[in-house]
Design a protein around this motif. Structure first.
Motif, PDB file in Angstrom:
ATOM      1  N   MET A 127       0.849  -1.163   0.000  1.00  0.00           N
ATOM      2  CA  MET A 127       0.000   0.000   0.000  1.00  0.00           C
ATOM      3  C   MET A 127       0.896   1.228   0.000  1.00  0.00           C
ATOM      4  SD  MET A 127      -2.964   1.139   2.698  1.00  0.00           S
ATOM      5  CE  MET A 127      -2.039   0.773   4.137  1.00  0.00           C
ATOM      6  N   GLU A 128       0.543   2.192  -0.857  1.00  0.00           N
ATOM      7  CA  GLU A 128       1.301   3.436  -0.956  1.00  0.00           C
ATOM      8  C   GLU A 128       0.362   4.593  -0.651  1.00  0.00           C
ATOM      9  OE1 GLU A 128       3.812   5.962  -4.280  1.00  0.00           O
ATOM     10  OE2 GLU A 128       2.470   4.374  -4.913  1.00  0.00           O
ATOM     11  N   TYR A 129       0.766   5.462   0.265  1.00  0.00           N
ATOM     12  CA  TYR A 129      -0.037   6.645   0.587  1.00  0.00           C
ATOM     13  C   TYR A 129       0.831   7.866   0.377  1.00  0.00           C
ATOM     14  CZ  TYR A 129      -3.033   9.918   3.044  1.00  0.00           C
ATOM     15  OH  TYR A 129      -3.817  10.981   3.361  1.00  0.00           O
ATOM     16  N   SER A 154      -6.945   4.800  -1.712  1.00  0.00           N
ATOM     17  CA  SER A 154      -6.159   3.574  -1.779  1.00  0.00           C
ATOM     18  C   SER A 154      -6.593   2.685  -0.615  1.00  0.00           C
ATOM     19  CB  SER A 154      -4.677   3.919  -1.784  1.00  0.00           C
ATOM     20  OG  SER A 154      -4.014   3.600  -0.640  1.00  0.00           O
ATOM     21  N   GLN A 155      -6.555   1.391  -0.854  1.00  0.00           N
ATOM     22  CA  GLN A 155      -7.021   0.440   0.151  1.00  0.00           C
ATOM     23  C   GLN A 155      -5.915  -0.536   0.474  1.00  0.00           C
ATOM     24  OE1 GLN A 155     -10.332  -1.120  -1.980  1.00  0.00           O
ATOM     25  NE2 GLN A 155     -11.648   0.627  -1.519  1.00  0.00           N
ATOM     26  N   GLY A 156      -5.978  -1.062   1.697  1.00  0.00           N
ATOM     27  CA  GLY A 156      -4.975  -2.032   2.109  1.00  0.00           C
ATOM     28  C   GLY A 156      -5.352  -2.644   3.443  1.00  0.00           C
ATOM     29  N   LYS A 157      -4.419  -3.375   4.002  1.00  0.00           N
ATOM     30  CA  LYS A 157      -4.639  -4.019   5.301  1.00  0.00           C
ATOM     31  C   LYS A 157      -3.581  -3.530   6.280  1.00  0.00           C
ATOM     32  CE  LYS A 157      -6.888  -8.262   3.874  1.00  0.00           C
ATOM     33  NZ  LYS A 157      -8.202  -7.854   4.262  1.00  0.00           N
ATOM     34  N   LEU A 158      -4.023  -3.306   7.508  1.00  0.00           N
ATOM     35  CA  LEU A 158      -3.133  -2.903   8.590  1.00  0.00           C
ATOM     36  C   LEU A 158      -3.102  -4.051   9.591  1.00  0.00           C
ATOM     37  CD1 LEU A 158      -1.468  -0.744  10.133  1.00  0.00           C
ATOM     38  CD2 LEU A 158      -3.641   0.018  11.132  1.00  0.00           C
ATOM     39  N   GLU A 159      -1.903  -4.544   9.879  1.00  0.00           N
ATOM     40  CA  GLU A 159      -1.766  -5.649  10.832  1.00  0.00           C
ATOM     41  C   GLU A 159      -0.994  -5.162  12.040  1.00  0.00           C
ATOM     42  OE1 GLU A 159       0.086  -8.993   8.960  1.00  0.00           O
ATOM     43  OE2 GLU A 159      -1.553  -9.264   7.521  1.00  0.00           O
ATOM     44  N   LEU A 160      -1.596  -5.323  13.199  1.00  0.00           N
ATOM     45  CA  LEU A 160      -0.944  -4.987  14.466  1.00  0.00           C
ATOM     46  C   LEU A 160      -0.728  -6.290  15.229  1.00  0.00           C
ATOM     47  CD1 LEU A 160      -3.154  -1.934  15.453  1.00  0.00           C
ATOM     48  CD2 LEU A 160      -0.909  -1.888  14.395  1.00  0.00           C
ATOM     49  N   GLU A 180      -8.938   2.185   4.333  1.00  0.00           N
ATOM     50  CA  GLU A 180      -9.154   2.945   3.101  1.00  0.00           C
ATOM     51  C   GLU A 180      -8.640   4.360   3.363  1.00  0.00           C
ATOM     52  OE1 GLU A 180     -12.580   3.794  -0.168  1.00  0.00           O
ATOM     53  OE2 GLU A 180     -13.194   3.876   1.929  1.00  0.00           O
ATOM     54  N   LEU A 181      -7.660   4.761   2.587  1.00  0.00           N
ATOM     55  CA  LEU A 181      -7.054   6.081   2.732  1.00  0.00           C
ATOM     56  C   LEU A 181      -7.557   6.982   1.617  1.00  0.00           C
ATOM     57  CD1 LEU A 181      -3.419   4.864   3.413  1.00  0.00           C
ATOM     58  CD2 LEU A 181      -5.087   5.620   5.099  1.00  0.00           C
ATOM     59  N   ARG A 182      -7.959   8.187   1.974  1.00  0.00           N
ATOM     60  CA  ARG A 182      -8.467   9.155   0.994  1.00  0.00           C
ATOM     61  C   ARG A 182      -7.653  10.428   1.078  1.00  0.00           C
ATOM     62  NH1 ARG A 182     -14.387   8.350   3.055  1.00  0.00           N
ATOM     63  NH2 ARG A 182     -14.750   6.273   2.222  1.00  0.00           N
ATOM     64  N   ALA A 183      -7.202  10.893  -0.066  1.00  0.00           N
ATOM     65  CA  ALA A 183      -6.472  12.164  -0.153  1.00  0.00           C
ATOM     66  C   ALA A 183      -7.250  13.080  -1.086  1.00  0.00           C
ATOM     67  CB  ALA A 183      -5.053  11.953  -0.677  1.00  0.00           C
ATOM     68  N   ALA A 184      -7.668  14.232  -0.559  1.00  0.00           N
ATOM     69  CA  ALA A 184      -8.405  15.216  -1.353  1.00  0.00           C
ATOM     70  C   ALA A 184      -7.417  16.073  -2.132  1.00  0.00           C
ATOM     71  CB  ALA A 184      -9.262  16.088  -0.441  1.00  0.00           C
ATOM     72  N   PRO A 185      -7.849  16.669  -3.246  1.00  0.00           N
ATOM     73  CA  PRO A 185      -6.956  17.567  -3.987  1.00  0.00           C
ATOM     74  C   PRO A 185      -6.534  18.745  -3.111  1.00  0.00           C
ATOM     75  CG  PRO A 185      -8.926  17.086  -5.271  1.00  0.00           C
ATOM     76  CD  PRO A 185      -9.141  16.524  -3.908  1.00  0.00           C
TER      77      PRO A 185
END
Length: 113
Positions: free
Chosen positions: A1-3, A11-17, A30-35
């Motif tokens: 995953m790249e943010y 962009s979507q991905g998995k976070l493992e703790l 799910e990560l969202r970046a606005a303009p």
């Protein structure tokens, strides 16, 4: 995953703790970046033939030191000249000048054959 927050989109991905005491926790992310909002414009105002220097600060993500320069050379003058040429062309198309092609030595028109 790249943010990369400079690039708008999702962009979507998995976070493992993982913890030895609590175990493994997996989350869908799910990560969202606005303009980005528009930045304040730099306004250059100087006389023809002169120069002006303005400084601007911005973040560069280049891996090496990079110098940036911006030069505006007679852009306004060129645009005005182009506008004048278009106006003259329009005038010639609307009101063509009807002059004889040939004149004698006294300036009188010579009829075409």
């Amino acid at each position: 995953m790249e943010y990369f927050p400079l690039k708008s989109g999702t962009s979507q991905g998995k976070l493992e703790l993982s913890s030895s005491d609590l175990g493994l926790y997996v989350y869908d992310v799910e990560l969202r970046a606005a303009p980005a909002a528009p930045e304040k414009a730099l306004v250059f105002q100087t006389c023809l033939g002169s120069s002006q220097t303005l400084s601007a600060r911005f973040t560069s993500y280049a891996k090496h030191k990079t110098d940036y320069t911006c030069k505006v050379l007679l852009l306004l003058l060129l645009l005005l000249l182009l506008l004048l040429l278009l106006l003259l062309l329009l005038l010639l198309l609307l009101h063509p000048v009807k002059q004889p092609l040939f004149q004698d030595s006294l300036g009188k028109p010579v009829p075409e054959r």
